[in-house]
Write a protein that holds these residues in place. Structure first.
Motif, PDB file in Angstrom:
ATOM      1  N   GLY A  41       0.253  -1.135  -0.051  1.00 25.27           N
ATOM      2  CA  GLY A  41      -0.008   0.107  -0.037  1.00 25.27           C
ATOM      3  C   GLY A  41       0.925   1.146  -0.110  1.00 25.27           C
ATOM      4  O   GLY A  41       1.952   0.711   0.621  1.00 25.27           O
ATOM      5  N   SER A  42       0.650   2.426  -0.817  1.00 22.65           N
ATOM      6  CA  SER A  42       1.322   3.923  -0.890  1.00 22.65           C
ATOM      7  C   SER A  42       0.806   4.271   0.627  1.00 22.65           C
ATOM      8  O   SER A  42       0.197   4.416   0.854  1.00 22.65           O
ATOM      9  N   ILE A  43       2.256   4.930   1.510  1.00 22.88           N
ATOM     10  CA  ILE A  43       1.644   6.370   1.787  1.00 22.88           C
ATOM     11  C   ILE A  43       1.219   7.291   1.682  1.00 22.88           C
ATOM     12  O   ILE A  43       0.611   8.045   3.183  1.00 22.88           O
ATOM     13  N   THR A  44       0.928   7.643   0.578  1.00 21.62           N
ATOM     14  CA  THR A  44      -0.222   8.825   0.334  1.00 21.62           C
ATOM     15  C   THR A  44      -1.830   8.582  -0.172  1.00 21.62           C
ATOM     16  O   THR A  44      -1.840   9.537  -0.585  1.00 21.62           O
ATOM     17  N   THR A  45      -2.077   7.850  -0.037  1.00 22.50           N
ATOM     18  CA  THR A  45      -3.327   6.922  -0.084  1.00 22.50           C
ATOM     19  C   THR A  45      -4.354   7.467   0.223  1.00 22.50           C
ATOM     20  O   THR A  45      -4.012   7.855   1.649  1.00 22.50           O
ATOM     21  N   GLN A  61       8.110   4.899   3.110  1.00 22.06           N
ATOM     22  CA  GLN A  61       9.027   4.687   4.629  1.00 22.06           C
ATOM     23  C   GLN A  61       8.232   6.408   5.014  1.00 22.06           C
ATOM     24  O   GLN A  61       8.029   7.520   4.295  1.00 22.06           O
ATOM     25  N   PHE A  62       8.235   6.118   6.488  1.00 28.32           N
ATOM     26  CA  PHE A  62       7.892   6.620   7.121  1.00 28.32           C
ATOM     27  C   PHE A  62       8.637   6.489   8.590  1.00 28.32           C
ATOM     28  O   PHE A  62       9.298   5.489   8.944  1.00 28.32           O
ATOM     29  N   SER A  63       9.377   7.726   9.534  1.00 27.60           N
ATOM     30  CA  SER A  63      10.466   7.704  10.173  1.00 27.60           C
ATOM     31  C   SER A  63       9.884   8.789  11.668  1.00 27.60           C
ATOM     32  O   SER A  63       8.974   9.256  11.768  1.00 27.60           O
ATOM     33  N   LEU A  64      10.324   7.687  12.618  1.00 29.75           N
ATOM     34  CA  LEU A  64      10.122   9.034  14.492  1.00 29.75           C
ATOM     35  C   LEU A  64      11.879   9.112  14.103  1.00 29.75           C
ATOM     36  O   LEU A  64      12.224   8.292  14.398  1.00 29.75           O
ATOM     37  N   GLN A  65      11.742  10.062  14.823  1.00 30.51           N
ATOM     38  CA  GLN A  65      12.808  10.740  15.705  1.00 30.51           C
ATOM     39  C   GLN A  65      12.838  11.500  17.048  1.00 30.51           C
ATOM     40  O   GLN A  65      11.336  11.795  17.051  1.00 30.51           O
ATOM     41  N   LEU A  66      13.099  10.966  18.084  1.00 30.18           N
ATOM     42  CA  LEU A  66      12.649  11.317  19.396  1.00 30.18           C
ATOM     43  C   LEU A  66      13.758  11.494  20.283  1.00 30.18           C
ATOM     44  O   LEU A  66      15.080  11.190  20.238  1.00 30.18           O
ATOM     45  N   ILE A  81       1.201  10.507  10.795  1.00 34.60           N
ATOM     46  CA  ILE A  81       1.222  11.029   9.731  1.00 34.60           C
ATOM     47  C   ILE A  81       0.880  10.286   9.093  1.00 34.60           C
ATOM     48  O   ILE A  81       0.534   9.129   8.653  1.00 34.60           O
ATOM     49  N   ASN A  82      -0.247  11.774   8.085  1.00 34.27           N
ATOM     50  CA  ASN A  82      -1.661  10.858   7.234  1.00 34.27           C
ATOM     51  C   ASN A  82      -1.096  11.317   6.125  1.00 34.27           C
ATOM     52  O   ASN A  82       0.137  11.356   5.340  1.00 34.27           O
ATOM     53  N   TYR A  83      -1.719  10.689   4.877  1.00 33.60           N
ATOM     54  CA  TYR A  83      -1.647  10.952   4.008  1.00 33.60           C
ATOM     55  C   TYR A  83      -1.085  12.311   2.885  1.00 33.60           C
ATOM     56  O   TYR A  83      -0.835  12.673   1.976  1.00 33.60           O
ATOM     57  N   GLU A  84      -1.415  13.566   3.691  1.00 36.67           N
ATOM     58  CA  GLU A  84      -1.084  14.714   3.084  1.00 36.67           C
ATOM     59  C   GLU A  84       0.111  15.257   3.763  1.00 36.67           C
ATOM     60  O   GLU A  84      -0.011  16.492   4.398  1.00 36.67           O
ATOM     61  N   ALA A  85       0.652  14.052   4.774  1.00 40.73           N
ATOM     62  CA  ALA A  85       1.605  14.592   5.549  1.00 40.73           C
ATOM     63  C   ALA A  85       1.345  15.542   6.707  1.00 40.73           C
ATOM     64  O   ALA A  85       2.433  16.200   7.541  1.00 40.73           O
ATOM     65  N   VAL A 101       9.644  -1.489  23.373  1.00 43.34           N
ATOM     66  CA  VAL A 101       8.815  -1.684  21.698  1.00 43.34           C
ATOM     67  C   VAL A 101       8.324  -1.074  21.096  1.00 43.34           C
ATOM     68  O   VAL A 101       7.596  -0.378  22.006  1.00 43.34           O
ATOM     69  N   TYR A 102       8.760   0.094  20.205  1.00 41.99           N
ATOM     70  CA  TYR A 102       8.820   0.332  19.550  1.00 41.99           C
ATOM     71  C   TYR A 102       7.817  -0.175  18.147  1.00 41.99           C
ATOM     72  O   TYR A 102       8.087  -0.994  16.969  1.00 41.99           O
ATOM     73  N   TYR A 103       6.652   0.504  17.883  1.00 43.49           N
ATOM     74  CA  TYR A 103       5.623  -0.455  16.654  1.00 43.49           C
ATOM     75  C   TYR A 103       5.322   0.979  15.517  1.00 43.49           C
ATOM     76  O   TYR A 103       4.987   2.024  16.145  1.00 43.49           O
ATOM     77  N   CYS A 104       5.587   0.358  14.700  1.00 45.28           N
ATOM     78  CA  CYS A 104       4.680   1.149  13.792  1.00 45.28           C
ATOM     79  C   CYS A 104       3.387   0.558  13.070  1.00 45.28           C
ATOM     80  O   CYS A 104       3.192  -0.837  13.499  1.00 45.28           O
ATOM     81  N   ALA A 105       2.218   0.998  12.591  1.00 51.57           N
ATOM     82  CA  ALA A 105       1.484   0.638  12.797  1.00 51.57           C
ATOM     83  C   ALA A 105      -0.070   1.546  11.647  1.00 51.57           C
ATOM     84  O   ALA A 105       0.151   2.451  11.299  1.00 51.57           O
ATOM     85  N   TYR A 106      -1.003   1.080  10.929  1.00 55.46           N
ATOM     86  CA  TYR A 106      -1.905   1.516   9.929  1.00 55.46           C
ATOM     87  C   TYR A 106      -3.160   1.852  10.270  1.00 55.46           C
ATOM     88  O   TYR A 106      -3.651   0.625  10.736  1.00 55.46           O
ATOM     89  N   GLN A 107      -3.445   2.791   9.512  1.00 58.80           N
ATOM     90  CA  GLN A 107      -4.981   3.063   9.749  1.00 58.80           C
ATOM     91  C   GLN A 107      -6.019   3.515   8.548  1.00 58.80           C
ATOM     92  O   GLN A 107      -4.538   4.376   7.632  1.00 58.80           O
ATOM     93  N   VAL A 108      -6.555   3.291   7.984  1.00 61.30           N
ATOM     94  CA  VAL A 108      -6.973   3.404   7.345  1.00 61.30           C
ATOM     95  C   VAL A 108      -7.679   5.493   6.879  1.00 61.30           C
ATOM     96  O   VAL A 108      -7.571   4.991   5.528  1.00 61.30           O
ATOM     97  N   ARG A 109      -7.678   5.344   8.386  1.00 55.18           N
ATOM     98  CA  ARG A 109      -8.478   7.049   8.386  1.00 55.18           C
ATOM     99  C   ARG A 109      -7.494   7.233   9.912  1.00 55.18           C
ATOM    100  O   ARG A 109      -7.629   6.464  10.414  1.00 55.18           O
ATOM    101  N   ILE A 110      -7.283   8.182   9.888  1.00 50.93           N
ATOM    102  CA  ILE A 110      -7.368   8.691  11.666  1.00 50.93           C
ATOM    103  C   ILE A 110      -8.270   9.065  11.901  1.00 50.93           C
ATOM    104  O   ILE A 110      -9.729   9.184  12.377  1.00 50.93           O
ATOM    105  N   GLY A 111      -8.209   7.891  13.405  1.00 53.77           N
ATOM    106  CA  GLY A 111      -9.650   7.928  14.144  1.00 53.77           C
ATOM    107  C   GLY A 111     -10.009   6.375  14.164  1.00 53.77           C
ATOM    108  O   GLY A 111     -10.697   6.144  14.708  1.00 53.77           O
TER     109      GLY A 111
END
Length: 120
Positions: free
Chosen positions: A27-31, A79-84, A53-57, A94-104
């Motif tokens: 899937g594309s991160i810009t969809t 790709q998307f990245s985290l800086q702390l 971060i959403n599809y519009e950045a 333990v750090y996870y990345c995760a996908y939502q079809v939309r925020i919420g």
């Protein structure tokens, strides 16, 4: 099916910057209207949502991180990245990345997680 894979160093020294990358496939991160989050779980504690971060950045962060977190993306690599910044041993998790079809929406797909330890 969307697949996510975290990568980055497993050990970071106190006061330094933690940097992690999530590589997305299937899937594309810009969809429209996809959203991509970072979530962590410290030892013995529950899951903590860090930011998205959403599809519009557009980006949104947990207030608890007090502006230490920054999420960015590289659309050419999907790709998307985290800086702390200014990490302490309390950032060990333990750090996870995760996908939502939309925020919420629910987090439909997760990476396997990567252990990050903050220690000198």
């Amino acid at each position: 099916q969307v697949q996510l894979q975290e990568s980055g160093p497993g050990l970071v020294k106190p006061s330094q910057t933690l940097s992690l990358t999530c590589t997305v496939s299937g899937g594309s991160i810009t969809t429209s209207y996809y959203a991509w989050s970072w979530i962590r779980q410290p030892p013995g504690k529950g899951l903590e949502w860090m930011g998205v971060i959403n599809y519009e950045a557009s980006t949104y962060y947990s207030p608890s991180l007090k502006s230490r977190a920054s999420i960015s993306r590289d659309t050419s690599k999907n790709q998307f990245s985290l800086q702390l910044n200014s990490v302490t041993p309390e950032d060990t998790a333990v750090y996870y990345c995760a996908y939502q079809v939309r925020i919420g929406a629910a987090f439909d797909y997760w990476g396997q997680g990567t252990q990050v330890t903050v220690s000198s």
